[in-house]
Motif scaffolding. Structure first.
Motif, PDB file in Angstrom:
ATOM      1  N   CYS A 289       0.786  -1.058  -0.002  1.00  0.00           N
ATOM      2  CA  CYS A 289      -0.138  -0.001  -0.113  1.00  0.00           C
ATOM      3  C   CYS A 289       0.899   1.140   0.031  1.00  0.00           C
ATOM      4  CB  CYS A 289      -0.901   0.091   1.042  1.00  0.00           C
ATOM      5  SG  CYS A 289      -0.439  -0.623   2.682  1.00  0.00           S
ATOM      6  N   TYR A 290       1.867   1.233   0.675  1.00  0.00           N
ATOM      7  CA  TYR A 290       2.829   2.507   0.922  1.00  0.00           C
ATOM      8  C   TYR A 290       3.333   2.717  -0.482  1.00  0.00           C
ATOM      9  CZ  TYR A 290       2.507   2.847   5.974  1.00  0.00           C
ATOM     10  OH  TYR A 290       1.995   3.034   7.344  1.00  0.00           O
TER      11      TYR A 290
ATOM     12  N   SER B 284      -0.915   5.529   7.493  1.00  0.00           N
ATOM     13  CA  SER B 284      -1.854   4.432   7.227  1.00  0.00           C
ATOM     14  C   SER B 284      -2.932   4.285   8.324  1.00  0.00           C
ATOM     15  CB  SER B 284      -0.782   3.149   7.160  1.00  0.00           C
ATOM     16  OG  SER B 284      -1.612   2.066   6.955  1.00  0.00           O
TER      17      SER B 284
ATOM     18  N   GLY C  47      -4.132  -1.545   7.761  1.00  0.00           N
ATOM     19  CA  GLY C  47      -2.956  -1.953   6.939  1.00  0.00           C
ATOM     20  C   GLY C  47      -2.283  -3.010   7.563  1.00  0.00           C
TER      21      GLY C  47
ATOM     22  N   MET D  52      -4.940   5.856   3.564  1.00  0.00           N
ATOM     23  CA  MET D  52      -3.346   6.116   3.476  1.00  0.00           C
ATOM     24  C   MET D  52      -3.087   7.514   2.886  1.00  0.00           C
ATOM     25  SD  MET D  52      -0.573   3.639   2.083  1.00  0.00           S
ATOM     26  CE  MET D  52      -0.151   2.892   3.807  1.00  0.00           C
TER      27      MET D  52
ATOM     28  N   ASN E 149      -5.978   2.157   1.669  1.00  0.00           N
ATOM     29  CA  ASN E 149      -4.882   0.950   1.520  1.00  0.00           C
ATOM     30  C   ASN E 149      -5.444  -0.354   1.362  1.00  0.00           C
ATOM     31  OD1 ASN E 149      -6.278   1.381   4.335  1.00  0.00           O
ATOM     32  ND2 ASN E 149      -5.361  -0.469   4.758  1.00  0.00           N
TER      33      ASN E 149
ATOM     34  N   GLY F  47      -4.776   0.239  -2.688  1.00  0.00           N
ATOM     35  CA  GLY F  47      -3.471  -0.431  -1.980  1.00  0.00           C
ATOM     36  C   GLY F  47      -3.355  -1.934  -1.827  1.00  0.00           C
TER      37      GLY F  47
END
Ligand SMILES: NC(=O)C1=CN([C@@H]2O[C@H](COP(=O)(O)OP(=O)(O)OC[C@H]3O[C@@H](n4cnc5c(N)ncnc54)[C@H](OP(=O)(O)O)[C@@H]3O)[C@@H](O)[C@H]2O)C=CC1
Ligand SMILES: CC(=O)N[C@@H](CCC(=O)OP(=O)(O)O)C(=O)O
Length: 400
Positions: A204-205, A233, A237, A296, A368, A372
Motif C-alpha cells: 500500500c505505501y 496508514s 494495513g 493512507m 489501503n 493499496g
C-alpha cells in the motif's frame, strides 16, 4: 474437501463455462487493447459481454478470512465475470464468510477450508493470494501451473532475492517463480501485467508513493536525491490478526511512527523509483499509524530539477494520468483527503510549492485496502484475463 464440493448448489458451469478449467483461460482471453501501454478501455463492452457469459471465471481467494481477502469478496460481489468457487482460511477454516464477516453474510459462497485441504483446483481459473508474507512462496509454488495468480503479499515483489532475504529475514523459497513474477503497479506496468501469469501486487505505501513519483522521475523533473516521504496508514494495513499493538487503547487518540530507521517497504519503493530513474534512488521513508480503520496518505518532499517549476510537475502528472480512470490529479491548491477515496480504487494526488525555494510537496491518498491492495489486485486480474480493467471497480468513495 474439494472446491467443487465446497461450492455446493451454485454452479457457474451451468452458465456455460468452457471445458478445460484453468487451461482454457488463455484461449478465452479477450484482447481488448489496441496498444499494450494505452490507457483504459475504449472497447465495446457489449461485445465482450456477449463473448463472456456471467461469472465465467472461477476464482479462489486464499486468505478470505483476512481484511484483503474479505475486500476481494466484497468487490467480486458486483463483478459480472468473476465468481468465487474456493476460499481458504487458517484459524477460521470450516467457517462461512458470513460468520466471520457479517457484512458479507448475503454472499452465497463455499465455506472456507484450510489451505492444506485445498488440493483440488479443477474448479479454479485464477487465485487471489491474500496470505501473510513469508507463507506465500511455497503455497504458490504448489499451485497448478495453469492458474493465473495475483499475490497480495510481499513475497514476489523484490526482483533481487538477496534483497528479499535481507529485508524479510528468511530465504526466498521460490527463486524460479520470482523470475516470472511481474510487479503489479497497474498504471506503470500495464503492458507486462496483461501477459503475466503471476503478478506481485504492490504494497500500500509503495502504491501511494510510486504513482506520483515514478512519472516525475522518469521525465527528469525532480532530483533523485533528498526524496523525503512521510506516510500515514489506517490500522487495517496491519491485518485482522489480534495484536496488542493494534488494540483500540493503543491506537486511539494518538499517532505514532514505526519502522523509522528501516521499514520493509523501503526496498520496494527504491526498486520502482530506481527503475524509473535508470539509476539508484535512495529515499527517506517514515510510516505512521493513524487512528482510522482505512486510508493512507503519503506526503512527499522533493527537490525540483534545474529550471523546473511546480506547475511543470502538475502539468506532467496531468498529461501522464489524463486517461487513467483510477488516478486523479486535483486542480491546483486542492488538497487530497483520505476520506475522499474511502472504499474506492482511486488514488488522488496533487503537487504544491514549498516555502523552501526549489522544492515541492506532493500529496497522494489511497484506501489501503482497495487501490493499496484488493482493488488494484482486481484491476490486475481483469487485465490478465483480457477484460475491461475497471470491471467490478465502479465503487464511488463512501462519504461521509
Ligand atoms: N491490509 C492491508 O492494507 C494490506 C495488506 N497487504 C498484504 O496482503 C496480505 C494479507 O493481508 P491482510 O488481509 O491484511 O492480513 P490478515 O491478517 O487480515 O489475513 C491473513 C489471512 O491469511 C490467513 N493465514 C494466516 N496465516 C496463515 C498461514 N500460515 N497459512 C495459511 N493461511 C494463513 C488468515 O486466516 P485466519 O484469519 O483464519 O487465521 C487470513 O485469512 C499480507 O501479505 C499483507 O501484507 C498488502 C497491501 C495492503
Ligand atoms: C499499518 C501497517 O502495519 N501496515 C503494514 C503495511 C501493509 C502492506 O502493504 O503490507 P505488505 O507489504 O505486507 O503487503 C506495515 O507497515 O507493515
Amino acid at each position: 474437501m474439494s472446491s467443487a464440493a465446497a461450492y455446493g448448489s451454485i454452479c457457474f458451469g451451468q452458465r456455460g463455462f468452457p471445458k478445460g478449467g484453468a487451461k482454457s483461460s488463455k484461449a478465452r482471453k479477450l484482447h481488448v487493447r489496441d496498444t499494450a501501454a494505452s490507457a483504459p478501455q475504449s472497447l465495446s463492452f457489449a461485445k465482450i459481454k456477449a463473448q463472456m457469459p456471467e461469472k465465467t471465471v472461477r476464482i479462489g481467494v486464499l486468505g478470505a478470512s483476512g481484511y484483503t481477502g474479505s475486500e476481494i469478496v466484497r468487490l467480486l460481489a458486483n463483478h459480472p465475470y468473476f465468481g468465487i468457487t474456493l476460499m481458504t482460511a487458517d484459524r477460521k477454516a470450516g467457517q462461512s464468510i458470513g460468520s466471520v464477516f457479517p457484512h458479507l453474510a448475503t454472499q452465497h459462497l463455499p465455506d472456507m477450508i484450510a489451505v492444506n485441504d485445498a488440493d483440488d483446483f479443477s474448479n479454479v481459473d485464477a487465485v487471489f493470494c491474500c496470505l501473510p508474507h513469508g507463507t506465500t512462496q511455497e503455497i504458490i509454488k504448489a499451485l497448478p501451473k495453469g492458474l493465473k495468480i495475483v499475490d497480495l503479499s510481499a513475497d514476489f515483489r523484490l526482483r533481487d532475492i538477496n534483497e528479499y532475504e535481507k529485508w524479510y529475514g528468511q530465504p526466498h523459497r521460490a527463486a524460479e517463480l520470482q523470475k516470472e513474477a511481474v510487479y503489479g503497479l497497474t498504471e506503470i506496468y500495464r503492458s507486462e501485467i496483461q501477459d503475466a501469469r503471476l503478478v506481485a501486487n504492490p504494497g500500500c505505501y509503495p502504491t501511494s508513493i510510486q504513482l506520483p513519483l515514478a512519472p516525475l522521475i522518469k521525465a527528469n523533473l525532480i532530483e533523485i536525491k533528498n526524496i523525503i516521504i512521510d506516510a500515514k496508514s489506517g490500522v487495517s494495513g496491519a491485518g485482522r490478526g489480534a495484536k496488542e499493538a493494534n488494540l483500540y487503547t493503543e491506537i486511539a487518540e494518538g499517532i505514532h511512527s514505526y519502522g523509522v530507521t528501516g521499514h520493509r517497504h523501503v526496498p520496494e519503493i527504491e526498486q520502482g523509483l530506481s527503475e524509473a530513474a535508470n539509476s539508484g534512488v535512495i529515499v527517506s521513508f517514515t510510516p505512521h499509524l493513524m487512528p482510522m480503520s482505512r486510508g493512507m496518505q503519503s506526503t512527499i518532499y522533493v527537490e525540483l530539477a534545474p529550471g523546473v517549476s511546480v506547475e511543470d510537475l502538475h502539468q506532467h502528472l496531468g498529461i501522464f494520468y489524463e486517461n487513467e480512470e483510477f488516478v486523479v490529479l486535483l486542480k491546483e491548491k486542492e488538497v487530497p483527503h483520505t476520506r475522499h477515496v474511502r472504499g474506492s480504487n482511486y488514488c488522488i494526488m496533487n503537487v504544491f510549492p514549498d516555502r523552501i525555494p526549489g522544492r515541492a510537496k506532493i500529496i497522494s491518498v489511497i484506501d489501503n485496502l482497495v487501490k493499496g491492495a484488493s482493488g488494484q489486485a482486481l484491476q490486475n486480474l481483469n487485465l490478465m484475463m483480457g477484460i475491461p480493467e475497471n470491471t467490478g471497480l465502479g465503487y464511488m468513495p463512501l462519504f461521509p
